[in-house]
Design a protein around this motif. Structure first.
Motif, PDB file in Angstrom:
ATOM      1  N   SER A  23     -10.102   1.352  -4.362  1.00  0.00           N
ATOM      2  CA  SER A  23     -11.029   1.024  -3.286  1.00  0.00           C
ATOM      3  C   SER A  23     -12.347   1.743  -3.516  1.00  0.00           C
ATOM      4  CB  SER A  23     -10.453   1.442  -1.932  1.00  0.00           C
ATOM      5  OG  SER A  23     -11.394   1.193  -0.895  1.00  0.00           O
ATOM      6  N   VAL A  33     -10.738  -3.215  -0.747  1.00  0.00           N
ATOM      7  CA  VAL A  33      -9.561  -2.847  -1.531  1.00  0.00           C
ATOM      8  C   VAL A  33      -9.355  -3.853  -2.655  1.00  0.00           C
ATOM      9  CG1 VAL A  33      -7.915  -4.101  -0.050  1.00  0.00           C
ATOM     10  CG2 VAL A  33      -7.134  -2.124  -1.360  1.00  0.00           C
ATOM     11  N   LEU A  74       0.863  -1.176   0.000  1.00  0.00           N
ATOM     12  CA  LEU A  74       0.000   0.000   0.000  1.00  0.00           C
ATOM     13  C   LEU A  74       0.905   1.232   0.000  1.00  0.00           C
ATOM     14  CD1 LEU A  74      -3.210   0.511   2.042  1.00  0.00           C
ATOM     15  CD2 LEU A  74      -1.623   2.367   1.665  1.00  0.00           C
ATOM     16  N   LEU A 117      -9.957   5.371   1.692  1.00  0.00           N
ATOM     17  CA  LEU A 117      -8.846   4.591   1.151  1.00  0.00           C
ATOM     18  C   LEU A 117      -8.563   4.990  -0.302  1.00  0.00           C
ATOM     19  CD1 LEU A 117      -6.647   2.513   1.331  1.00  0.00           C
ATOM     20  CD2 LEU A 117      -8.371   0.709   1.029  1.00  0.00           C
ATOM     21  N   LEU A 154      -8.899  -4.533   3.730  1.00  0.00           N
ATOM     22  CA  LEU A 154      -7.644  -4.219   4.397  1.00  0.00           C
ATOM     23  C   LEU A 154      -7.680  -4.787   5.812  1.00  0.00           C
ATOM     24  CD1 LEU A 154      -4.997  -2.746   3.826  1.00  0.00           C
ATOM     25  CD2 LEU A 154      -6.011  -0.721   4.830  1.00  0.00           C
ATOM     26  N   SER A 212     -11.584  -1.764   5.236  1.00  0.00           N
ATOM     27  CA  SER A 212     -11.970  -1.071   4.003  1.00  0.00           C
ATOM     28  C   SER A 212     -11.821  -1.997   2.805  1.00  0.00           C
ATOM     29  CB  SER A 212     -11.089   0.163   3.776  1.00  0.00           C
ATOM     30  OG  SER A 212     -11.259   1.092   4.804  1.00  0.00           O
ATOM     31  N   CYS A 226      -1.992  -2.421  -3.718  1.00  0.00           N
ATOM     32  CA  CYS A 226      -3.350  -1.908  -3.552  1.00  0.00           C
ATOM     33  C   CYS A 226      -3.527  -0.831  -4.614  1.00  0.00           C
ATOM     34  CB  CYS A 226      -3.539  -1.320  -2.158  1.00  0.00           C
ATOM     35  SG  CYS A 226      -3.379  -2.525  -0.831  1.00  0.00           S
TER      36      CYS A 226
END
Length: 162
Positions: free
Chosen positions: A142, A126, A66, A147, A112, A124, A139
């Motif tokens: 989203s 993703v 991420l 995010l 996540l 969240s 990542c």
């Protein structure tokens, strides 16, 4: 004149462009004896080395990167865990190692599984996708507005760095 401090925020340059790898998904970190979980499986000997893990009652998880873009062309990259459906874990396992060209097509839809400060991103949704055969999936998007903004915005150092 050479300095070891960032001209933008005054912090050590070492605090920028760094990689932070979570050892475990947050739900497992909070357990006192996670090593004793029934059905615990890891892709490697330790969770820090592992890129996949699964635990009965807690789910299946895959590593992803991420990236958080900071002003001044710096990037803080977290090695996170994404909670995925067990079928996606099996798909990832089948293509992850070796020179399997199908790895480049790997796309993971999950949630996540780590807390990222200063945002409340745990859980969240993703999407992670492979950018390069030599790297862990990133990542990339989203449906969660916070995010999504984390992934696309360039952040002031004072909002992200400790």
């Amino acid at each position: 004149m050479h300095t070891d401090n960032c001209a933008t925020c005054g912090r050590s340059v070492g605090a920028h462009n760094r990689h932070l790898r979570f050892q475990l998904p947050t739900p497992l970190v909070e357990l006192p004896d996670w090593e004793q979980l029934p059905g615990l499986w890891m892709s490697h000997d330790t969770p820090t080395e592992s890129v996949m893990l699964q635990a009965d009652g807690y789910g299946a998880f895959v590593r992803a990167l991420l990236p958080i873009h900071l002003k001044g062309d710096h990037t803080l990259t977290y090695g996170v865990w994404i909670g995925v459906h067990p079928a996606q874990l099996q798909e990832a396992f089948a293509v992850w190692w070796g020179d399997n060209p199908a790895y480049l097509d790997l796309r993971l839809d999950g949630r996540l599984a780590n807390r990222i400060d200063p945002w409340d991103l745990l859980g969240s949704p993703v999407v992670a996708a492979v950018r390069s055969a030599e790297e862990t999936p990133y990542c990339v998007s989203s449906e969660d507005p916070v995010l999504a903004r984390v992934l696309t915005h360039t952040w002031p150092h004072d909002e992200v760095l400790p």
